[in-house]
Design a protein around this motif. Structure first.
Motif: not given
Ligand code: TRP
Length: 436
Positions: A118-141
């Motif tokens: 799960t973790f490796d897949n998130l980091v290696a294969n899911e740029p879209g999902v990561q960008i989504f949550w990175h965006t959420v984090a950025t917006l909150i901060v």
């Protein structure tokens, strides 16, 4: 409370436990504690002093306090920009935590293989999902910082910090009732000196700076809005104490769960993302509940630190360019947001090579440069400035009445000799150890 919120972060709940595991437990913890007591605390007092006397953004405070012939010291204030570099990857990790909060609420992984996948897949294969949550984090901060110190930063710290402590102490009480607790306790507090090598020492020293938020102007910026007559020594002490306490509690909780199930300690950065969820899956419903609480605490810790990484630059932009807070926040936010996308892509299969330099992923480069060069350099500048550049009488009149003459002498010795030597030693070694 805000300074404590800055200090207590991913460094305490994610990094400190996994480093303790990797570097063999008790001996590493002891080096970390000794550095905090003898170097970290002194530098914290020095950094707060610059803010409390300067009362401006980081550049402005250095400029105002430097003697007339040494105004070049204002450039030291640009250490505030390191906060944005840290934010590039800090925000990505907060994004991972959000993803986990969301994901684990349905089911915990029951084997290490699935958890790792799960973790490796998130980091290696899911740029879209990561960008989504990175965006959420950025917006909150961005939103919190936009609301300002009083309306945003202080408020969320006043809510999230007590919540975080309640969760962690609650988990500690639960951990007391498990057999794994005594094992976790001896692992963390009985030093096995054979496990201590020079790399472990250097990493412990480096981490003690990161975890206290030193060397970048975050503490300085917050101290600039401390009410006059607040005791700097006492504030620095409380922040240092809380930060250390929470790191130790997080370590004890995680290792109790791990040892309860007979899992090994050395798990690397995947410790809380891979091992912990699997271990907790053995606890049934309570496990899911504990995992959610844990990731909730982790996200609170991350957010209160993140705002302190952004605020120094925002204040600099407002002060210098006479813009609104909104514009300043948007500029600072977009800068780290964009580079952050590069950082997360550098771990993916598809884009990894494009975002690597000399075979090293951008993510690692950003982390190493801040951890091992920029933060110690910032700490060194702070120690030298307060120890040698600021007039001694000025420093004495601000601190001696708080500390008493004897402790003032000890503190000054630490800031003039111990801290600079420790910082230079660490920078040189880290560059060697990490082969930069
Ligand atoms: N101390 C935080 C942590 O432990 C990170 C952090 C926030 C930080 N502000 C900082 C680190 C300023 C260095 C400098 O996660």
């Amino acid at each position: 409370m805000a300074a404590a919120g800055s200090a207590v972060g991913l460094g305490n709940i994610w990094k400190f436990p996994y480093m303790t595991g990797e570097y063999g437990g008790g001996a590493f913890v002891l080096v970390y504690l000794i550095t905090i007591a003898f170097v970290g605390f002194s530098v914290m007092v020095a950094e707060m002093l610059i803010g409390a006397l300067g009362r401006k953004d980081t550049v402005g405070s250095f400029e105002r306090l430097a003697p007339p012939d040494k105004k070049g010291w204002k450039y030291a204030g640009f250490m505030g920009f390191n906060g944005l570099i840290i934010m590039t990857f800090y925000s990505v990790v907060i994004g991972w935590i959000f993803y986990y909060l969301f994901k684990l609420s349905s089911a915990l992984p029951t084997s290490t293989e699935t958890a790792k996948a799960t973790f490796d897949n998130l980091v290696a294969n899911e740029p879209g999902v990561q960008i989504f949550w990175h965006t959420v984090a950025t917006l909150i901060v961005t939103y919190i910082v936009y609301r300002g110190i009083k309306g945003g930063i202080e408020k969320i710290n006043l809510i999230l910090m007590p919540a975080l402590m309640m969760i962690l102490f609650g988990m500690l009480f639960y951990a007391f009732s498990l057999d794994g607790f005594s094992k976790a306790f001896s692992f963390m507090f009985e030093p096995d000196w054979s496990k201590l090598n020079s790399e472990a020492i250097v990493r412990a020293v480096g981490h003690s700076f990161f975890t206290l938020s030193l060397g970048m102007g975050a503490i300085m910026t917050y101290a600039a809005s401390l009410p006059k007559h607040t005791s700097i020594t006492q504030t620095a002490f409380i922040v240092t104490f809380m930060d250390t306490l929470i790191a130790l509690v997080a370590g004890l909780v995680i290792y109790t769960f791990l040892f309860q199930e007979g899992a090994p300690a050395a798990q690397g950065p995947g410790l809380v993302f891979i091992s912990l969820p699997v271990v907790l899956s053995n606890f049934g419903y309570i496990g899911t509940f504990l995992a959610l609480l844990f990731f909730l605490a982790l996200s609170f810790a991350g957010l209160t630190s993140a705002v302190s990484l952004v605020e120094p630059v925002v204040q600099y932009i407002i002060d210098r360019f006479d813009t609104t807070r909104l514009k300043a926040v948007l500029i600072a936010g977009s800068a780290y947001y964009i580079v952050g996308i590069g950082a997360l892509l550098s771990y993916t299969k598809a884009w990894g090579e494009t975002f690597s330099i000399a075979g090293k992923p951008l993510f690692d480069i950003l982390e190493y440069t801040t951890d091992s060069i920029l933060l110690p350099l910032g700490g060194l500048l702070i120690a030298v400035f307060v120890g040698y550049v600021l007039q001694k009488e000025r420093v004495r009149s601000a601190l001696a009445h708080e500390m008493g003459d004897r402790y003032f002498a000890v503190w000054r010795f630490s800031i003039r000799y111990v801290a600079p030597i420790a910082l230079v030693f660490m920078m040189l070694n880290l560059m060697g150890v990490l082969k930069i």
